[in-house]
Scaffold this motif. Structure first.
Motif, PDB file in Angstrom:
ATOM      1  N   THR A 134       0.693  -1.186  -0.096  1.00 32.07           N
ATOM      2  CA  THR A 134       0.209   0.113   0.025  1.00 32.07           C
ATOM      3  C   THR A 134       0.898   1.330  -0.001  1.00 32.07           C
ATOM      4  N   ASN A 135       0.538   2.195  -0.727  1.00 34.55           N
ATOM      5  CA  ASN A 135       1.063   3.493  -0.746  1.00 34.55           C
ATOM      6  C   ASN A 135      -0.088   4.453  -1.100  1.00 34.55           C
ATOM      7  N   ASP A 195       1.054   9.548   2.702  1.00 31.23           N
ATOM      8  CA  ASP A 195       2.117   8.693   3.607  1.00 31.23           C
ATOM      9  C   ASP A 195       2.860   9.995   4.250  1.00 31.23           C
ATOM     10  N   TYR A 245       6.067   3.755   3.821  1.00 33.77           N
ATOM     11  CA  TYR A 245       6.097   3.049   2.793  1.00 33.77           C
ATOM     12  C   TYR A 245       7.875   3.069   2.683  1.00 33.77           C
ATOM     13  N   TYR A 254      -6.230  -0.158  -8.398  1.00 34.02           N
ATOM     14  CA  TYR A 254      -6.454  -1.838  -7.940  1.00 34.02           C
ATOM     15  C   TYR A 254      -7.911  -2.364  -8.505  1.00 34.02           C
ATOM     16  N   ILE A 312      -0.267  -9.341  -0.352  1.00 35.32           N
ATOM     17  CA  ILE A 312      -0.739  -7.917  -0.337  1.00 35.32           C
ATOM     18  C   ILE A 312      -0.299  -7.327   1.031  1.00 35.32           C
ATOM     19  N   LEU A 370      -0.364  -4.409   3.396  1.00 33.92           N
ATOM     20  CA  LEU A 370      -1.241  -3.450   4.162  1.00 33.92           C
ATOM     21  C   LEU A 370      -0.451  -2.677   5.057  1.00 33.92           C
ATOM     22  N   TYR A 394      -3.815   3.815   6.404  1.00 28.36           N
ATOM     23  CA  TYR A 394      -5.208   3.457   6.191  1.00 28.36           C
ATOM     24  C   TYR A 394      -6.055   4.682   6.305  1.00 28.36           C
ATOM     25  N   ASN A 398      -5.793   6.741   3.029  1.00 30.91           N
ATOM     26  CA  ASN A 398      -6.266   6.091   1.764  1.00 30.91           C
ATOM     27  C   ASN A 398      -7.040   4.721   1.986  1.00 30.91           C
ATOM     28  N   VAL A 430      -8.147   2.922  -1.200  1.00 33.07           N
ATOM     29  CA  VAL A 430      -7.015   1.986  -1.843  1.00 33.07           C
ATOM     30  C   VAL A 430      -7.027   0.583  -1.062  1.00 33.07           C
ATOM     31  N   PHE A 431      -6.902   0.973   0.244  1.00 28.01           N
ATOM     32  CA  PHE A 431      -7.102  -0.491   1.106  1.00 28.01           C
ATOM     33  C   PHE A 431      -8.449  -1.152   0.847  1.00 28.01           C
ATOM     34  N   LEU A 483      -7.736  -3.279  -2.338  1.00 31.03           N
ATOM     35  CA  LEU A 483      -6.972  -4.206  -2.126  1.00 31.03           C
ATOM     36  C   LEU A 483      -7.358  -5.475  -1.404  1.00 31.03           C
TER      37      LEU A 483
END
Length: 131
Positions: A16-17, A20, A25, A48, A62, A64, A69, A72, A75-76, A79
């Motif tokens: 995950t990015n 940030d 990351y 994704y 994956i 995480l 979180y 983002n 995105v989470f 995924l």
């Protein structure tokens, strides 16, 4: 290292990015790079949710990063949905310096790990293949 303990597998990871603010990351990937006997590459997609079977069938794990979180969530969620759909084990990394993880992610993860490089590598290698 004994020859029979050698792991020549190249792990294909999604990490995950996104937003940030604490560079988790970057710090996480530094941990992976610090273990020269662990081979890995990263798969990245612009979306994704729209990445298809061909993309996900190559992914081994994956990752995480729970500290990302709150900034983002979309995105989470993409995924996590992909991990469940394609039976990709999800390794949940605790937020840097904290023990608590979002309950939603804890329920979905195959394993939860802190920031010790050896524990991270072991968690990636040993994550159950199906949930």
């Amino acid at each position: 290292m004994f020859e029979d303990e050698r792991d020549d597998k190249i792990y294909n990871l999604i990490i995950t990015n996104g937003v940030d603010l604490r560079n988790e990351y970057g710090q996480f990937t530094e941990k992976l790079f610090s273990k020269v006997d662990f081979l890995w590459k990263e798969s990245i997609s612009g979306s994704y949710a729209n990445a298809g079977d061909e993309f996900y069938q190559k992914v081994d794990r994956i990752i995480l990063l729970a500290g990302l979180y709150n900034d983002n969530k979309e995105v989470f969620e993409e995924l996590v949905n992909a991990g469940e759909k394609y039976n990709i084990p999800m390794v949940l990394v605790r937020p840097l310096g904290l023990e608590e993880v979002p309950e939603f992610l804890e329920e979905k993860a195959a394993t939860i790990v802190g920031w010790n490089a050896n524990c991270i590598i072991d968690s990636i290698k040993d994550a159950p293949e199906t949930m």
